[in-house]
Scaffold this motif. Structure first.
Motif, PDB file in Angstrom:
ATOM      1  N   TYR A 353      17.065 -22.797  11.330  1.00  9.48           N
ATOM      2  CA  TYR A 353      16.890 -21.368  11.075  1.00  9.48           C
ATOM      3  C   TYR A 353      16.023 -20.730  12.161  1.00  9.48           C
ATOM      4  CZ  TYR A 353      18.520 -21.859   6.180  1.00  9.48           C
ATOM      5  OH  TYR A 353      19.241 -22.085   5.044  1.00  9.48           O
ATOM      6  N   ILE A 354      14.915 -21.409  12.447  1.00  4.84           N
ATOM      7  CA  ILE A 354      13.944 -20.845  13.385  1.00  4.84           C
ATOM      8  C   ILE A 354      14.538 -20.751  14.785  1.00  4.84           C
ATOM      9  CG2 ILE A 354      11.697 -21.237  14.478  1.00  4.84           C
ATOM     10  CD1 ILE A 354      10.914 -22.623  11.761  1.00  4.84           C
ATOM     11  N   ARG A 355      15.215 -21.806  15.216  1.00  4.16           N
ATOM     12  CA  ARG A 355      15.820 -21.771  16.552  1.00  4.16           C
ATOM     13  C   ARG A 355      16.916 -20.699  16.621  1.00  4.16           C
ATOM     14  NH1 ARG A 355      11.648 -23.408  18.658  1.00  4.16           N
ATOM     15  NH2 ARG A 355      11.431 -25.566  19.389  1.00  4.16           N
ATOM     16  N   TYR A 356      17.636 -20.513  15.546  1.00  5.12           N
ATOM     17  CA  TYR A 356      18.667 -19.458  15.526  1.00  5.12           C
ATOM     18  C   TYR A 356      17.988 -18.091  15.660  1.00  5.12           C
ATOM     19  CZ  TYR A 356      22.729 -16.703  14.102  1.00  5.12           C
ATOM     20  OH  TYR A 356      23.762 -15.802  14.065  1.00  5.12           O
ATOM     21  N   ALA A 357      16.881 -17.899  14.931  1.00  3.58           N
ATOM     22  CA  ALA A 357      16.161 -16.626  15.010  1.00  3.58           C
ATOM     23  C   ALA A 357      15.615 -16.384  16.417  1.00  3.58           C
ATOM     24  CB  ALA A 357      15.025 -16.601  13.993  1.00  3.58           C
ATOM     25  N   GLN A 358      15.319 -17.466  17.140  1.00  3.13           N
ATOM     26  CA  GLN A 358      14.836 -17.351  18.515  1.00  3.13           C
ATOM     27  C   GLN A 358      15.984 -17.182  19.512  1.00  3.13           C
ATOM     28  OE1 GLN A 358      12.377 -21.096  18.297  1.00  3.13           O
ATOM     29  NE2 GLN A 358      10.860 -19.813  19.330  1.00  3.13           N
ATOM     30  N   GLN A 359      17.208 -17.150  18.991  1.00  6.77           N
ATOM     31  CA  GLN A 359      18.421 -17.048  19.808  1.00  6.77           C
ATOM     32  C   GLN A 359      18.628 -18.287  20.675  1.00  6.77           C
ATOM     33  OE1 GLN A 359      18.676 -13.266  21.855  1.00  6.77           O
ATOM     34  NE2 GLN A 359      17.998 -12.124  20.049  1.00  6.77           N
ATOM     35  N   ARG A 387      28.015 -20.230  12.880  1.00 11.81           N
ATOM     36  CA  ARG A 387      27.457 -19.028  13.507  1.00 11.81           C
ATOM     37  C   ARG A 387      26.797 -19.353  14.844  1.00 11.81           C
ATOM     38  NH1 ARG A 387      23.471 -15.941   9.928  1.00 11.81           N
ATOM     39  NH2 ARG A 387      22.657 -18.059   9.654  1.00 11.81           N
ATOM     40  N   CYS A 388      26.214 -20.540  14.941  1.00  8.87           N
ATOM     41  CA  CYS A 388      25.592 -20.942  16.201  1.00  8.87           C
ATOM     42  C   CYS A 388      26.636 -21.006  17.314  1.00  8.87           C
ATOM     43  CB  CYS A 388      24.901 -22.291  16.058  1.00  8.87           C
ATOM     44  SG  CYS A 388      23.564 -22.305  14.840  1.00  8.87           S
ATOM     45  N   HIS A 389      27.812 -21.555  17.007  1.00 10.30           N
ATOM     46  CA  HIS A 389      28.880 -21.652  18.007  1.00 10.30           C
ATOM     47  C   HIS A 389      29.472 -20.280  18.307  1.00 10.30           C
ATOM     48  CE1 HIS A 389      28.712 -25.999  17.939  1.00 10.30           C
ATOM     49  NE2 HIS A 389      28.829 -25.998  16.618  1.00 10.30           N
ATOM     50  N   LEU A 390      29.541 -19.426  17.316  1.00 14.84           N
ATOM     51  CA  LEU A 390      30.042 -18.071  17.536  1.00 14.84           C
ATOM     52  C   LEU A 390      29.153 -17.334  18.531  1.00 14.84           C
ATOM     53  CD1 LEU A 390      31.920 -15.681  16.801  1.00 14.84           C
ATOM     54  CD2 LEU A 390      30.327 -15.152  14.942  1.00 14.84           C
ATOM     55  N   MET A 391      27.829 -17.481  18.378  1.00 15.96           N
ATOM     56  CA  MET A 391      26.912 -16.779  19.272  1.00 15.96           C
ATOM     57  C   MET A 391      26.953 -17.340  20.684  1.00 15.96           C
ATOM     58  SD  MET A 391      25.914 -14.542  17.215  1.00 15.96           S
ATOM     59  CE  MET A 391      24.751 -13.701  18.290  1.00 15.96           C
ATOM     60  N   GLN A 392      27.544 -18.527  20.848  1.00 14.77           N
ATOM     61  CA  GLN A 392      27.721 -19.092  22.190  1.00 14.77           C
ATOM     62  C   GLN A 392      29.132 -18.833  22.715  1.00 14.77           C
ATOM     63  OE1 GLN A 392      25.710 -23.179  22.688  1.00 14.77           O
ATOM     64  NE2 GLN A 392      26.018 -23.047  20.472  1.00 14.77           N
ATOM     65  N   ASN A 393      29.896 -18.031  21.960  1.00 16.45           N
ATOM     66  CA  ASN A 393      31.289 -17.711  22.329  1.00 16.45           C
ATOM     67  C   ASN A 393      32.164 -18.952  22.428  1.00 16.45           C
ATOM     68  OD1 ASN A 393      30.854 -14.860  22.589  1.00 16.45           O
ATOM     69  ND2 ASN A 393      29.822 -15.259  24.538  1.00 16.45           N
ATOM     70  N   ASP A 394      31.812 -19.979  21.657  1.00 14.49           N
ATOM     71  CA  ASP A 394      32.624 -21.198  21.606  1.00 14.49           C
ATOM     72  C   ASP A 394      33.576 -21.061  20.419  1.00 14.49           C
ATOM     73  OD1 ASP A 394      33.733 -23.712  21.502  1.00 14.49           O
ATOM     74  OD2 ASP A 394      31.818 -24.787  21.692  1.00 14.49           O
TER      75      ASP A 394
END
Length: 567
Positions: A353-359, A387-394
């Motif tokens: 969660y925290i790493r996601y919030a840090q982008q 969602r993590c992969h979505l934010m990396q456009n993967d």
């Protein structure tokens, strides 16, 4: 008030009968335990009164509950005429009209509680306040049992020579046996004409205590006097938990302080106070309390986890910049410490969660990969990872995670699967997998038939059109128009598809409907012009295209160039 008490005393004196020599020995001592109770409303006016007795030397007492309802303050007037404040409520039962509370007195003279049941036909006495030599005699008429082992008494007042009516203001008077031990508290009679006393066991009144849910008790909530925390730790924990959503901030802060004072070696109070301080922006205070919680906690993993969650939530949900020491890295370190103390997947999830919030999406995805097959495995967990992969456009990995989320359900699907199916449909539509997206949207419609709206049908129209399922697409855009006839985009999209499949007359009709609803919307004129040109009505068609150009449509020039020649 004193004049009222004096008048009442005179009435009682006219009703008193002399008691036996055996009983006289205890009356003077017992009278020191009896007091008058007065309660007051928020504006300071007298609200109610009753009689009560002390049951220990530290000021614990029992009396009627009725006077406390709506009270903001209460006092007792002891046998010497001194006034003392009621400090805290220890328990109450509205059904039997009894309350237990603590009085702020230096030292109190307690009564002895009778452990035995008074036999029917035995002599008993009511002892009003400040009556050292006389009491009201009575005879036990009936004894009933309630709550398994407590007694409810019916008493006839007077002796063989006299009887008299009960006064309603005698509520809470103590009922003693021949040995001077307290049997019960008198309950308020129905009318002043009653000749019988009804009294509830003093042992029952003395047994009253707070539980974890007493804070939600409707009767106790009417009392503005402070309530005690339960003495049992687990019940006090429950009170602390419930209070967070039921008390105002001032009362909640006081409750937390009371909890810490009562259980100084338990971390729960310090954690709660730290959270409270964090929400108020007092970071150093929160740090101090969490440090204390860590020092005394035998579950440092949970304490570190609570700390990391506290920091994370503060940073996520409060708009102002982080204050030292509130940083995401600090939250990550606390979650990491929790995991090191006890390797639980929940603590790793907090780190993600925290790493996601840090982008830091790649690192978050890596953490999720370590717990996807843990006890936390769920559709939600796969969706979080997706969602993590979505934010990396993967896109490939994003859809793969959504496939795993949907795979945790089996056909026929339940409604719980719907959000994940819809998310996958959108992902496949964005990836150009139109027919796969359409299949997911068909499943979603079956699950959520009562909730789908025009936006859903427009989304499926796009998927069907992309997959060259033109008839289905026309059906869905027609549904969208019917559900939201004021949305001009739907008319334009429908006209565009009708032109595409050669339904020129239908396209002209749809475009005219669009223009009627939104005359300044260029797409309506554009598709009207195109449909007319394709049908052979070039002159009228070009006029419509020129109107679209006037309204700023960028496609109009090329179409005018194409169809305007030789018109």
């Amino acid at each position: 008030m004193r004049r009222i008490q004096q008048s009442f005393t005179l009435v009682l004196l006219s009703l008193f009968v002399s008691i036996s020599a055996n009983a006289q020995s205890w009356v003077k001592k017992a009278a020191k335990s009896v007091f008058a109770l007065q309660t007051f409303s928020a504006d300071g006016s007298l609200l109610g009164s009753a009689t009560g007795v002390f049951v220990d030397e530290q000021g614990e007492a029992i009396s009627s509950f009725a006077p406390f309802k709506g009270a903001s303050r209460a006092v007792v007037i002891d046998a010497a005429g001194k006034e003392w404040p009621v400090e805290v409520m220890l328990g109450a039962n509205e059904t039997y009209d009894v309350a237990r509370f603590r009085v702020g007195i230096n030292k109190s003279q307690p009564v002895v509680l009778a452990q035995q049941t008074a036999a029917e036909g035995s002599s008993v006495w009511l002892l009003p306040q400040r009556q050292a030599k006389q009491a009201i005699a009575g005879t036990m008429r009936r004894t009933e049992t309630f709550n398994t082992h407590y007694n409810y008494y019916t008493v006839k007042l007077g002796d063989q020579r006299s009887t008299f009516n009960v006064q309603r203001s005698m509520s809470g008077l103590p009922l003693f046996d021949a040995e001077g031990q307290l049997l019960a508290l008198m309950q308020q009679p129905t009318t002043d004409a009653d000749t019988l006393v009804y009294a509830v066991s003093a042992l029952f009144a003395d047994s009253l205590k707070m539980t974890g849910l007493s804070i939600n008790d409707a009767s106790l909530r009417t009392v503005g006097i402070k309530k005690a925390l339960p003495t049992d730790f687990s019940q006090a924990q429950l009170t602390l938990y419930v209070a967070g959503s039921t008390l105002d901030s001032v009362a909640y802060a006081q409750l937390i302080d009371d909890f810490i004072a009562q259980f100084p070696q338990q971390p729960d109070g310090y954690v709660s106070r730290a959270l409270f301080a964090a929400n108020a922006g007092r970071c150093s205070d929160a740090d101090s309390d969490m440090a204390q919680a860590l020092r005394i906690s035998d579950r440092t993993d949970e304490t570190h986890f609570n700390y990391s969650r506290m920091i994370y939530q503060k940073l996520i949900y409060r708009p102002e910049p982080p204050y030292e020491p509130w940083t995401f890295d600090r939250a990550f370190q606390e979650a990491e410490a929790a995991y090191e103390a006890s390797p639980q997947a929940l603590y790793r999830q907090q780190q993600a969660y925290i790493r996601y919030a840090q982008q830091k999406y790649a690192e978050a995805a890596s953490i999720y990969a370590t717990i996807l097959h843990s006890e936390l495995r769920s559709p939600d967990l796969f969706f979080e990872a997706a969602r993590c992969h979505l934010m990396q456009n993967d896109t490939t990995a994003y859809i793969a995670m959504l496939d795993s989320a949907v795979a945790m359900f089996s056909r026929p699907y339940l409604k719980e699967a719907a959000p994940y199916i819809l998310a996958r449909a959108q992902a496949k539509l964005d990836a150009g997998k139109y027919r796969d997206a359409t299949t997911d949207l068909n499943d979603y419609e079956q699950l959520m038939a009562a909730q789908v709206n025009d936006q859903f049908y427009y989304l499926r129209f796009q998927a069907e059109q992309g997959g060259r399922l033109f008839q289905q697409a026309l059906n869905d855009i027609t549904k969208a128009v019917g559900m939201n006839p004021d949305q001009e985009l739907y008319y334009a999209e429908k006209a565009s598809l009708e032109v595409r499949v050669g339904l020129y007359d239908e396209a002209i009709k749809t475009a005219n409907e669009c223009i009627a609803r939104a005359p300044e919307y260029s797409d309506g004129h554009l598709f009207l012009g195109l449909a007319r040109c394709l049908k052979g009505q070039k002159a009228d068609g070009v006029k419509s295209l020129q109107r679209a150009r006037e309204l700023g449509d960028p496609q109009a020039d090329a179409l005018i160039e194409k169809y305007g020649k030789g018109k």
